[in-house]
Design an enzyme around this catalytic site. Structure first.
Site, PDB file in Angstrom:
ATOM      1  N   GLY A  78     -57.136  28.840  61.576  1.00  0.00           N
ATOM      2  CA  GLY A  78     -57.289  28.451  62.960  1.00  0.00           C
ATOM      3  C   GLY A  78     -55.932  28.232  63.616  1.00  0.00           C
ATOM      4  O   GLY A  78     -54.900  28.178  62.948  1.00  0.00           O
ATOM      5  N   GLY A  79     -55.939  28.125  64.940  1.00  0.00           N
ATOM      6  CA  GLY A  79     -54.700  27.841  65.651  1.00  0.00           C
ATOM      7  C   GLY A  79     -54.066  29.069  66.267  1.00  0.00           C
ATOM      8  O   GLY A  79     -54.669  30.144  66.338  1.00  0.00           O
ATOM      9  N   THR A  82     -47.332  30.235  64.802  1.00  0.00           N
ATOM     10  CA  THR A  82     -46.527  29.253  64.087  1.00  0.00           C
ATOM     11  C   THR A  82     -45.332  29.967  63.460  1.00  0.00           C
ATOM     12  O   THR A  82     -45.439  31.121  63.040  1.00  0.00           O
ATOM     13  CB  THR A  82     -47.339  28.556  62.978  1.00  0.00           C
ATOM     14  OG1 THR A  82     -48.437  27.854  63.583  1.00  0.00           O
ATOM     15  CG2 THR A  82     -46.506  27.555  62.216  1.00  0.00           C
ATOM     16  N   HIS A  84     -42.562  29.880  60.337  1.00  0.00           N
ATOM     17  CA  HIS A  84     -42.221  29.333  59.026  1.00  0.00           C
ATOM     18  C   HIS A  84     -40.858  29.868  58.628  1.00  0.00           C
ATOM     19  O   HIS A  84     -40.505  31.010  58.960  1.00  0.00           O
ATOM     20  CB  HIS A  84     -43.247  29.730  57.962  1.00  0.00           C
ATOM     21  CG  HIS A  84     -44.619  29.202  58.228  1.00  0.00           C
ATOM     22  ND1 HIS A  84     -44.861  27.888  58.565  1.00  0.00           N
ATOM     23  CD2 HIS A  84     -45.835  29.807  58.201  1.00  0.00           C
ATOM     24  CE1 HIS A  84     -46.162  27.710  58.736  1.00  0.00           C
ATOM     25  NE2 HIS A  84     -46.774  28.866  58.528  1.00  0.00           N
ATOM     26  N   ILE A 169     -50.574  22.436  55.842  1.00  0.00           N
ATOM     27  CA  ILE A 169     -49.642  21.790  56.757  1.00  0.00           C
ATOM     28  C   ILE A 169     -48.229  22.343  56.574  1.00  0.00           C
ATOM     29  O   ILE A 169     -47.906  22.935  55.550  1.00  0.00           O
ATOM     30  CB  ILE A 169     -49.609  20.266  56.545  1.00  0.00           C
ATOM     31  CG1 ILE A 169     -48.990  19.922  55.185  1.00  0.00           C
ATOM     32  CG2 ILE A 169     -51.017  19.673  56.656  1.00  0.00           C
ATOM     33  CD1 ILE A 169     -48.654  18.449  55.003  1.00  0.00           C
ATOM     34  N   CYS A 186     -47.862  26.962  68.844  1.00  0.00           N
ATOM     35  CA  CYS A 186     -49.233  26.443  68.989  1.00  0.00           C
ATOM     36  C   CYS A 186     -49.706  26.473  70.439  1.00  0.00           C
ATOM     37  O   CYS A 186     -50.602  25.722  70.827  1.00  0.00           O
ATOM     38  CB  CYS A 186     -49.332  25.028  68.433  1.00  0.00           C
ATOM     39  SG  CYS A 186     -48.945  24.940  66.666  1.00  0.00           S
TER      40      CYS A 186
END
Length: 227
Positions: A78-79, A82, A84, A169, A186
């Site tokens: 979901g979301g 992002t 990383h 997370i 996000c």
């Protein structure tokens, strides 16, 4: 590996170096299926990735700028978008949500997400950093000591297959914060990102990992068992 129906421990795995994102996706998907089939135990997996952008199921193409042309991946979680990269701790949580886990009732997705948030907040508090959630904003936030503005210090993104969780997370220890400019993190444009380094340069990845392991049983009940 045979799964114990009743266990006070959770497997805790840490990978050294940078883990390729496709490898992580494959491992998580396979391990979740093995938990479903009662062939594997729940697991928390700590990793770092090379600089990448991952798209959640709500990601918008216009929110990706990617000036450095980092690899992009469909995450299946979901979301939205992002980032990383090195200096960011990922904790992938493969947990059986069919049963109660510490303070988290069985099959309660909202409680699980709140549990992940509280895990982060408790961890950061033990490191001397006050963090919090905000209504209408995904993730965990802190007041940046340099800008004195609220900024995201940790992100969450989960997927659940037959009540087995995967993904998890990410906490910013000391990543290159400018890399977050390659996306709208996000989907939120009004606020920036921050990192633990801006609060205390002495915090190491090992220190963060130890704090995560210490905080875990306070929320989820089980004791980390390193493998």
């Amino acid at each position: 590996m045979t799964r114990n129906d009743i266990s006070e421990e959770i497997l805790w795995k840490k990978s050294q170096g940078l883990t390729a994102y496709p490898e992580a996706l494959h491992f998580m998907s396979a391990h979740a299926q093995e938990i479903i089939q009662k062939k594997a135990d729940p697991l928390v997996w700590l990793v770092e990735h090379e600089p990448i952008f991952t798209a959640g199921t709500s990601a918008k193409k216009e929110d990706l700028f990617n000036p450095h042309h980092y690899p992009t991946y469909e995450a299946g979680r979901g979301g939205q978008w992002t980032y990383h990269g090195p200096g960011q701790r990922l904790a992938y949580v493969m947990l059986d949500l069919n049963k109660q886990n510490g303070t988290i009732p069985a099959r309660d997705l909202r409680a699980y997400v709140q549990g992940l948030e509280q895990w982060i907040i408790t961890t950061l508090s033990s490191l001397g950093v006050k963090s919090f959630t905000r209504e209408g904003r995904i993730g965990v936030w802190a007041t940046d000591p340099i800008t004195n503005q609220e900024a995201k210090i940790a992100a969450l993104g989960i997927r659940v297959s037959r009540w087995i969780s995967w993904h998890g997370i990410s906490i910013n220890l000391n990543p290159t914060l400018n890399d977050f400019n390659g996306i709208v993190p996000c989907g939120i444009t009004e606020y920036g990102v921050t990192s633990l380094e801006r609060f205390d340069r002495s915090i190491s990845m090992q220190t963060l990992d130890e704090a995560l392991a210490k905080a875990w049983p306070l929320i989820f009940g089980s004791i980390p068992k390193e493998i």
